[in-house]
Design an enzyme around this catalytic site. Structure first.
Site, short mmCIF file in Angstrom:
data_model
loop_
_atom_site.label_atom_id
_atom_site.label_comp_id
_atom_site.label_asym_id
_atom_site.label_seq_id
_atom_site.Cartn_x
_atom_site.Cartn_y
_atom_site.Cartn_z
N HIS A 1 35.38 42.44 42.90
CA HIS A 1 34.86 42.97 41.71
C HIS A 1 34.80 42.19 40.47
CE1 HIS A 1 35.04 46.77 43.76
NE2 HIS A 1 36.43 46.56 44.16
C1 BDR Z 1 38.18 47.35 38.90
O1 BDR Z 1 39.33 48.09 38.95
C2 BDR Z 1 40.61 47.23 38.97
O2 BDR Z 1 41.34 47.83 39.95
C3 BDR Z 1 39.89 45.99 39.41
O3 BDR Z 1 40.67 44.81 38.96
C4 BDR Z 1 38.62 45.93 38.85
O4 BDR Z 1 38.62 45.34 37.62
C5 BDR Z 1 37.31 47.61 40.11
O5 BDR Z 1 36.74 48.80 39.81
#
Ligand code: BDR
Ligand code: CA
Length: 305
Positions: free
Chosen positions: A236
């Site tokens: 992500h």
């Molecule tokens: C986002 O949520 C967090 O758990 C991750 O680091 C990322 O920024 C993904 O939805």
């Protein structure tokens, strides 16, 4: 060389994103931390330890918001591990965060700059929401904000809400409606930016300390994805960094984005209106990525680190 401030909640995918940024041509003015994947003490410690481990203890770290603007804090240690870094124990950094709060640090840094600065935001948007509300004069100093957050498809903390937006919807709405140019890497994009087991094995096989730690971060994150029934892991936060480094590998469109700040089942959803009038469109939403090209970039950056 473009200047950036990196706002994060490390966090496994934050750790990879920071590593890639350290290997880029961007000048990192500072790292600011926010509570999200873990409590603020933990995300701040991790930011300090990661920068030392990556050989960049020269970059200031400023500790930011310990909780969202309105709703209580919820953390994701079940994804990122009890220490937020997948149980990887890094050598403890030999320094402390800046003496001022991250919001003050960002304001001072932005206002002192003779050129516009890019913000990368890969945690809940609490710090940046506070910054834009308390010091609206900084908007002129921000080139753009590259956000990992939101989604034009499904959510990951509810059927419709993505974690970074859903963990502080009011802050996200302040940021999205601020008038500052925004690039959004939402789940609709990041689910295309997956990494396969054999590609993590290739990183592991590089055998440097940094590559071995990066592989551990990726394996731990992948284990959660597999518990959720997914075959591959999603990178992500990496998207918010590499979309700046390698923009030709991405496509997207402008839309008007509004965050649902109600208390019903839609809370935290980013509602993207692609039909809005041109002057109403406030966010460039990434829609596709050349995954293989970005995997090559990730692997070669880690090989260099
Ligand atoms: C986002 O949520 C967090 O758990 C991750 O680091 C990322 O920024 C993904 O939805
Ligand atoms: Ca994050």
């Amino acid at each position: 060389m473009s200047k950036v401030i990196f706002d994060c909640d490390p966090g496994l995918d934050d750790a990879i994103a920071l590593l890639l940024l350290c290997q880029s041509e961007y000048e990192i003015l500072g790292v600011t931390t926010v509570a999200g994947n873990h409590r603020i003490e933990v995300t701040t410690k991790n930011a300090l330890d990661l920068l030392s481990f990556y050989g960049r203890a020269d970059i200031p770290v400023a500790k930011g918001a310990e909780r969202p603007l309105i709703q209580p804090l919820t953390i994701a240690d079940f994804v990122h591990g009890p220490n937020g870094l997948g149980e990887v124990i890094l050598p403890e950094a030999d320094r402390k965060p800046e003496a001022v709060h991250a919001v003050e640090w960002m304001k001072n840094t932005l206002m002192a700059s003779t050129e516009k600065i890019t913000l990368i935001a890969i945690g809940p948007l609490t710090n940046i929401g506070l910054l834009l509300s308390m010091y609206p004069e900084v908007k002129e100093q921000i080139k753009e904000i590259s956000i990992m957050g939101g989604s034009t498809s499904f959510g990951n903390i509810s059927p419709v809400a993505e974690a970074n937006v859903g963990h502080d919807p009011e802050a996200a709405q302040i940021v999205f409606s601020s008038g500052v140019p925004i690039r959004m890497s939402g789940l609709n994009l990041t689910f295309q930016m997956f990494i396969q087991d054999r590609e993590i094995e290739e990183i592991e096989a590089l055998s440097t300390d940094v590559a071995k730690a990066a592989a551990k971060f990726l394996w731990y994150h992948a284990a959660f994805a597999k518990r959720m029934g997914l075959e591959v892991d999603q990178m992500h936060d990496t998207c918010a960094v590499v979309s700046l480094m390698e923009p030709e590998a991405f496509t997207g469109r402008m839309a008007k984005v509004t965050v649902d700040t109600g208390w019903g089942p839609g809370r935290g959803q980013t509602i993207a209106d692609f039909r809005a009038l041109e002057e109403e469109r406030n966010v460039f939403i990434y829609e596709s990525v050349e995954r293989d090209r970005i995997i090559d970039l990730v692997q070669s950056a880690i090989a260099r680190a």
